[in-house]
Design a protein around this motif. Structure first.
Motif, PDB file in Angstrom:
ATOM      1  N   VAL A  45     -46.056  41.423  -9.124  1.00  0.00           N
ATOM      2  CA  VAL A  45     -45.568  42.696  -9.630  1.00  0.00           C
ATOM      3  C   VAL A  45     -44.302  43.137  -8.893  1.00  0.00           C
ATOM      4  O   VAL A  45     -43.377  43.676  -9.493  1.00  0.00           O
ATOM      5  CB  VAL A  45     -46.677  43.776  -9.521  1.00  0.00           C
ATOM      6  N   GLU A  87     -44.283  52.019 -14.656  1.00  0.00           N
ATOM      7  CA  GLU A  87     -45.612  51.427 -14.859  1.00  0.00           C
ATOM      8  C   GLU A  87     -45.843  50.275 -13.880  1.00  0.00           C
ATOM      9  O   GLU A  87     -46.915  50.150 -13.287  1.00  0.00           O
ATOM     10  CB  GLU A  87     -45.752  50.936 -16.305  1.00  0.00           C
ATOM     11  N   GLN A 116     -46.460  51.711 -10.395  1.00  0.00           N
ATOM     12  CA  GLN A 116     -47.808  52.253 -10.271  1.00  0.00           C
ATOM     13  C   GLN A 116     -48.835  51.133 -10.134  1.00  0.00           C
ATOM     14  O   GLN A 116     -49.772  51.218  -9.333  1.00  0.00           O
ATOM     15  CB  GLN A 116     -48.139  53.139 -11.484  1.00  0.00           C
ATOM     16  N   GLN A 117     -48.659  50.085 -10.906  1.00  0.00           N
ATOM     17  CA  GLN A 117     -49.568  48.943 -10.815  1.00  0.00           C
ATOM     18  C   GLN A 117     -49.492  48.327  -9.422  1.00  0.00           C
ATOM     19  O   GLN A 117     -50.507  47.958  -8.837  1.00  0.00           O
ATOM     20  CB  GLN A 117     -49.236  47.915 -11.892  1.00  0.00           C
ATOM     21  N   ARG A 173     -51.392  50.539  -7.013  1.00  0.00           N
ATOM     22  CA  ARG A 173     -52.838  50.373  -7.198  1.00  0.00           C
ATOM     23  C   ARG A 173     -53.324  49.079  -6.546  1.00  0.00           C
ATOM     24  O   ARG A 173     -54.351  49.050  -5.873  1.00  0.00           O
ATOM     25  CB  ARG A 173     -53.201  50.354  -8.689  1.00  0.00           C
TER      26      ARG A 173
END
Length: 172
Positions: free
Chosen positions: A16, A42, A45-46, A49
């Motif tokens: 990512v 997005e 944020q991934q 997480r």
């Protein structure tokens, strides 16, 4: 101490992070088309997480390791305070009664793959890789006595054995 799932998450996080880095470069005035800001957010944020998940798994692995170690040493930890009290109140208490308490420690060291370097009071040839002398003038191959054992794990020396030219004065 990251398990296989931790490495998987790390790879996933890196999968990512690389596109985010690329997006930042592409979106900073490059002539190539920029990706929409929503896609970048997005991915960020991934990434956050996954990093949090990895952190949680690391903390769980450390906690489990501590628990496993405690369980392996539990009988020693339970008996030690009573034994210390007994020795303090009865100085003539035979030390041989305490030796059985140390068995879990030996089992744990074996389980971890740690090996002793030498045995107390053994006569050995000095090896500077395996031994720490108590005097500077001890040379390779000199005959010395192991005063305190060392430990190794395979070829890695965790702590060298402490050696001396002589045994303690009270040893026969």
């Amino acid at each position: 101490m990251i398990g296989a799932s931790g490495f998987f998450l790390f790879d996933l996080v890196m999968t990512v992070v690389a596109p985010i880095t690329t997006l930042a470069v592409l979106g900073s005035g490059s002539s190539q088309p920029s990706i929409e800001r929503a896609d970048v957010n997005e991915l960020r944020q991934q990434c956050r997480r996954l990093q949090a998940q990895l952190q949680t798994q690391e903390e769980q692995a450390i906690a489990q390791s501590r628990l496993d170690t405690f369980e392996a040493l539990q009988s020693l930890l339970i008996g030690y305070p009573s034994a210390a009290k007994m020795v303090g109140s009865q100085p003539e208490f035979p030390a041989r009664h305490l030796m059985a308490m140390l068995t879990p420690l030996d089992h744990l060291l074996n389980q971890w793959g740690y090996e002793r370097i030498g045995q107390p009071w053994d006569s050995v040839s000095f090896d500077p890789r395996l031994h720490q002398p108590d005097e500077e003038d001890i040379s390779v191959g000199d005959s010395v006595y192991v005063r305190f054992v060392g430990y190794r794990q395979g070829d890695r020396i965790l702590c060298p054995a402490k050696v001396s030219r002589t045994l303690p004065s009270n040893v026969q």
